[in-house]
Design an enzyme around this catalytic site. Sequence first.
Site, PDB file in Angstrom:
ATOM      1  N   GLY A  30       0.691  -2.042  -0.361  1.00  0.00           N
ATOM      2  CA  GLY A  30      -0.016  -0.309   0.187  1.00  0.00           C
ATOM      3  C   GLY A  30       0.479   1.169  -0.222  1.00  0.00           C
ATOM      4  O   GLY A  30       1.284   2.034  -0.768  1.00  0.00           O
ATOM      5  N   GLU A  78       1.900   6.552   7.836  1.00  0.00           N
ATOM      6  CA  GLU A  78       3.278   6.404   6.871  1.00  0.00           C
ATOM      7  C   GLU A  78       3.541   7.730   8.575  1.00  0.00           C
ATOM      8  O   GLU A  78       4.614   7.340   8.420  1.00  0.00           O
ATOM      9  CB  GLU A  78       3.560   6.363   6.202  1.00  0.00           C
ATOM     10  CG  GLU A  78       2.911   5.201   4.845  1.00  0.00           C
ATOM     11  CD  GLU A  78       3.129   3.870   5.371  1.00  0.00           C
ATOM     12  OE1 GLU A  78       3.942   4.001   6.174  1.00  0.00           O
ATOM     13  OE2 GLU A  78       2.631   3.211   5.129  1.00  0.00           O
ATOM     14  N   HIS A  96       4.569   6.404  11.693  1.00  0.00           N
ATOM     15  CA  HIS A  96       6.279   5.486  11.752  1.00  0.00           C
ATOM     16  C   HIS A  96       7.445   6.372  11.590  1.00  0.00           C
ATOM     17  O   HIS A  96       8.334   6.023  11.430  1.00  0.00           O
ATOM     18  CB  HIS A  96       6.356   4.602  10.506  1.00  0.00           C
ATOM     19  CG  HIS A  96       5.957   3.092   9.844  1.00  0.00           C
ATOM     20  ND1 HIS A  96       5.726   2.408  10.859  1.00  0.00           N
ATOM     21  CD2 HIS A  96       5.247   2.522   8.767  1.00  0.00           C
ATOM     22  CE1 HIS A  96       5.709   1.410  10.856  1.00  0.00           C
ATOM     23  NE2 HIS A  96       4.711   1.705   9.357  1.00  0.00           N
TER      24      HIS A  96
END
Length: 796
Positions: A172, A209, A212
Amino acid sequence: TLSIQYLANLSESFHGFYKSTYRTREGELRVLAATQFEPTAARMAFPCFDEPAFKARFSITIRREPKHLALSNMPIVKSVNITPWLVEDHFDTTVKMSTYLVAFIVSDFKSISKVTTHGVKISVYTVPDKINQADYALDAAVKLLDFYEDYFSIPYPLPKQDLAAIPDFQSGAMENWGLTTYRESVLLYDPEKSSASSKLGITMTIAHELAHQWFGNLVTMEWWNDLWLNEGFAKFMEFVSVSATHPELRVEDFFLRRCFGAMAVDALNSSHPISTPVEDPAQILEMFDTVSYEKGSCVLNMLRDYLTADVFKTGLVQYLQKYSYQNTKNEDLWNSMTNASIPFGSDKNDLQGDGFCRKSPHSSSNAHWTKGETLDVRAMMDTWTLQKGFPLVTVTVRGKNVHLQQERYVKGGDSPSSSGYLWHIPLTYITSKSDTVQRFLMTTKADVIILPEEVEWVKFNVDMNGYYIVHYEDDGWDRLITLLKENHTVISSNDRASLINNIFQLVRMKKLSISKAFDLTLYLKHERQIMPVLQGMNELIPIYRLIERRDMDGTEKQLKEYIVHLFKDLIDRQSWSDEGSLSERLLRDSLLWFACIHKYQPCVDKAKGYFTEWQKSDGTLSLPADVKAAVYAVGAQTSEGWDFLLSKYRLHSFNVERENIELALSLSRSKDKLQWLMDQGLRGDIIRTQDLPHVIVFVAKNPSGYHLAWAFLKENWKKVVEKFELGSNSVASIVTGVTSRYSTRSQLAQVKEFFSSLEEKSSQLRCVQQAIETIEDNILWMDRNFEEIKVWLQTN
């Protein structure tokens, strides 16, 4: 100083430094190069100590043609013209980081930018023709990065964050520090054409994301066995951040689905503990699965519900500050959490600590878990991360006494291997007399709770915040079924969804009869909320699909009619529009698609009408985004409709609808058309190879296509593995997706025979074990329950 001269071709797969192509609106083919290193592909681009614990600073220089631009983790400090046709870009040196997070792209992308409140420059890069679809992602990224800087109390350490949409992309998205990369479908949003589910998906992916950038990039697991420290956290933080930055999306409504999905895989014997030893690249890739991501996020949600939001957040921040630019193990996190909870046992009324809380009417009792004692978070969490599976708690009410027992949940019911399992379970419950959530930490095989008074019913695992399922002995289930029939809104929609899920799980374990589970579903006729409705479908439709495959004496027709009958009122009430909240829109999308696929005539007729109009307008008529899936699915049933859809699929203007159209095309009854779809996906020019895994699975779910999909997988196994890598999620989704509805002994034999004929690396894959176990489970399930369903349907 070590200098190494090396050269290599751009990779033809989706990892390493690889080649990607796209066509402009005018049809010209253009090439770009991008990287995907996680977990073990940085070594394909440059020589390095390619393990997460070897952190270093990277200085990158790239030479390119003037017509291209180069991007990397850091901004460009200077560009030098070496010749009229060659430019050399020098990027700033990175912070200390792991190799798998290094990234660079050489392309002719266009971008748009904004600066966050904290002064970080955010840009979204796309192919030139699609830059007008980048605005939503840019705004979401700005909000989310600002949220994380505040929540973690640690500034984002780089001057910029780029989000790039790559035309060919296997997973993804990827969290490269300062240069996150995405599949186009999870970054690009067209307000005119994109669906509600696409908006939710894009927001959640960006949230993941960006989480992260702290969890994973700033603090990294020491080795891949603890990958969940990255992925479970990023998955969990999606909910915390998006519920704060985009409250209108009501993401807390969807947390449950992920835990049910994790449990389906985790109930198999082939599951693995969240933290599990891995050594070679294929094993490392296999860690990127439902257990590391979804189960990881579910046990974190449970821990947070247990510690309270504030203590949990304090523990996270301590952990991130203490280990910045370093590597950690499981226990480092638990130690930070234990430290954060030292002054424990005080008042628990400040649940809203970070604005993420189930919007349920439950107040919470102050009698918290362990008054004043120090919590041992590690002892508790080790039981959730170092053993596979999850507990089944059996509740027996005797007057005021509630007897509790825990055991490992095992599909099929009798596994001798599950006796040594014990969890520390943070139980929660409400009763007919009190909707105040009561809490009790169960650390032994059996225990007793004494209630202040006798009650009509008791419901454990409030809102399903805990990662466990519950069985009610004696007449416990009957009382809950009566409650649902008479007044289902007394308990929250999450509680209702969890009862639907749990009762069907208990049938698999031989604790309850299938008739009892079907008795519970009768109440769904009156259900209006998205989670219980979808859960009802998620339990009933797979049963219908299993029976449908066997073509048995009209039972499948009766079952289909029963399911349609349950949701008929709700389907009839749907407007064919894009109105309403996100939950209402997602529900409409699912219901209309379900109704059309299962040939509910009023829905089919309406969809046909829309499709004819749309076809007459040569595809220019703008259809409501939420009804497209249903309209296309019905339209693709005729040969002309199918060809027309394919002609639109190839056009630039339909790129945000690719997945809807692929799904519709895969519903054709023509074997030739289905075969053609899969062949094209492998070739990769009309249908991108990145989409092949779900095209194969779509075809496999089609009764006209399931033989074809299995034959295709066997014939092209080598090519699929070359393209997608052994152990990858893509290969796993094909293997399990193609076989998930098999339920005969001959199918089981075929699957076993094919995989045992491959070399050991393939035959030992976890997804192969999962597929075989699922088929065995389906066989048992049909043998045990088919006749009873038949009788139940005739009686009801």
